[in-house]
Design an enzyme around this catalytic site. Structure first.
Site, PDB file in Angstrom:
ATOM      1  N   GLY A   1       0.786  -1.234   0.000  1.00  0.00           N
ATOM      2  CA  GLY A   1       0.000   0.000   0.000  1.00  0.00           C
ATOM      3  C   GLY A   1       0.815   1.280   0.000  1.00  0.00           C
ATOM      4  O   GLY A   1       0.333   2.310   0.471  1.00  0.00           O
ATOM      5  N   SER A   2       2.026   1.240  -0.548  1.00  0.00           N
ATOM      6  CA  SER A   2       2.792   2.493  -0.572  1.00  0.00           C
ATOM      7  C   SER A   2       2.188   3.465  -1.585  1.00  0.00           C
ATOM      8  O   SER A   2       2.199   4.682  -1.371  1.00  0.00           O
ATOM      9  CB  SER A   2       4.275   2.238  -0.865  1.00  0.00           C
TER      10      SER A   2
ATOM     11  N   HIS B   1       1.903   0.519 -13.115  1.00  0.00           N
ATOM     12  CA  HIS B   1       2.779  -0.624 -13.429  1.00  0.00           C
ATOM     13  C   HIS B   1       4.241  -0.163 -13.346  1.00  0.00           C
ATOM     14  O   HIS B   1       4.580   0.895 -13.889  1.00  0.00           O
ATOM     15  CB  HIS B   1       2.456  -1.148 -14.830  1.00  0.00           C
TER      16      HIS B   1
ATOM     17  N   ARG C   1      -5.024  -9.097  -9.004  1.00  0.00           N
ATOM     18  CA  ARG C   1      -6.051  -9.900  -9.674  1.00  0.00           C
ATOM     19  C   ARG C   1      -6.399  -9.291 -11.016  1.00  0.00           C
ATOM     20  O   ARG C   1      -6.352  -8.061 -11.172  1.00  0.00           O
ATOM     21  CB  ARG C   1      -7.339  -9.930  -8.858  1.00  0.00           C
TER      22      ARG C   1
HETATM   23  C1  GRF Z   1       3.861  -1.331  -7.313  1.00  0.00           C
HETATM   24  O1  GRF Z   1       5.171  -1.497  -7.784  1.00  0.00           O
HETATM   25  C2  GRF Z   1       2.894  -1.271  -8.461  1.00  0.00           C
HETATM   26  O2  GRF Z   1       3.420  -0.662  -9.588  1.00  0.00           O
HETATM   27  C3  GRF Z   1       2.621  -2.713  -8.730  1.00  0.00           C
HETATM   28  O3  GRF Z   1       2.573  -3.313  -7.467  1.00  0.00           O
HETATM   29  C4  GRF Z   1       3.370  -2.560  -6.551  1.00  0.00           C
HETATM   30  C5  GRF Z   1       2.492  -2.192  -5.406  1.00  0.00           C
HETATM   31  O4  GRF Z   1       3.204  -1.553  -4.389  1.00  0.00           O
HETATM   32  N1  GRF Z   1       1.421  -2.885  -9.512  1.00  0.00           N
HETATM   33  P1  GRF Z   1       2.438  -0.883  -3.188  1.00  0.00           P
HETATM   34  O5  GRF Z   1       1.498  -1.944  -2.608  1.00  0.00           O
HETATM   35  O6  GRF Z   1       1.670   0.291  -3.698  1.00  0.00           O
HETATM   36  O7  GRF Z   1       3.512  -0.521  -2.215  1.00  0.00           O
END
Ligand code: GRF
Length: 205
Positions: free
Chosen positions: A12-13, A111, A93
């Site tokens: 969840g960053s 992404h 998902r």
């Molecule tokens: C991020 O690198 C995003 O691009 C990818 O999954 C990761 C999620 O990171 N789809 P976070 O949970 O937001 O820290």
């Protein structure tokens, strides 16, 4: 002010960056709800700590998709919270076309690569192992394909000599945190115009 729903599975960053950008006034949006398919997602904790309505909704027995009936629960929750834009932020998902239709052209994803290169899982590792000199991140609309929809924003990250995958991933994540909120703001301001599969940004500042 646009109401967004954030779907998460992990740390969840990106969610936290959205929360912070809203708080600091850099993003004019409200998070209607956060939904996770993973009960133990740190993202759920972060949402709750910030006072955002956060739910675990069981994804069902499938690994890649949400079960159809469960997907309806996700949609119900998003509608209940009057969500106008769905933001996938590390949501692991693939969504069925019924879901995509329900929020047609109103689902976006982040992404950690410069699409269309390195779609799918472990994109940073794919790029690093391939030996690219320029990596980066992409915010795009979600369509039937995996990491395949129209691109809204991309930002490059230079790969350094002696870089490690971890260091590179950290720098990519920093960029993700910037461009996701920027893309949401553009959507909220109705500045994104779709022409074929191209997204034109109207009157960029
Ligand atoms: C991020 O690198 C995003 O691009 C990818 O999954 C990761 C999620 O990171 N789809 P976070 O949970 O937001 O820290």
């Amino acid at each position: 002010m646009i109401v967004i729903g954030v779907l998460v599975s992990g740390n969840g960053s990106n969610l936290q960056a959205i929360i912070d950008n809203i708080k600091s006034g850099n993003l004019n949006a409200k998070i209607g709800c956060v939904i996770s398919d993973n009960q133990n997602a740190l993202a759920l904790k972060k949402a709750k700590e910030s006072g955002v309505p956060a739910y675990y909704i069981c994804p069902g027995s499938g690994k890649t998709y949400l079960d159809t009936e469960r997907e309806l629960e996700y949609l119900e929750c998003l509608r209940k919270h009057k969500v106008k834009l769905v933001c996938l932020a590390g949501f692991m998902r693939i969504l069925h076309s019924e879901f995509l239709q329900a929020f047609k052209d109103r689902i976006i994803n982040i992404h950690p690569a410069l699409l269309p290169s390195f779609q799918g899982l472990h994109a940073q590792r794919q790029a690093f192992d391939y030996g690219v000199k320029i990596a980066g991140a992409t915010v795009h609309f979600v369509d039937e394909g995996v990491d395949a929809g129209p691109i809204i924003i991309q930002r490059a990250v230079t790969v350094k000599d002696n870089d490690t995958e971890e260091e590179l991933s950290k720098r990519i994540l920093k960029v993700e945190h910037q461009i996701y909120s920027e893309a949401i703001q553009l959507f909220a301001e109705k500045k994104l115009k779709k022409i074929g599969r191209k997204i034109e940004i109207i009157n960029p500042d």
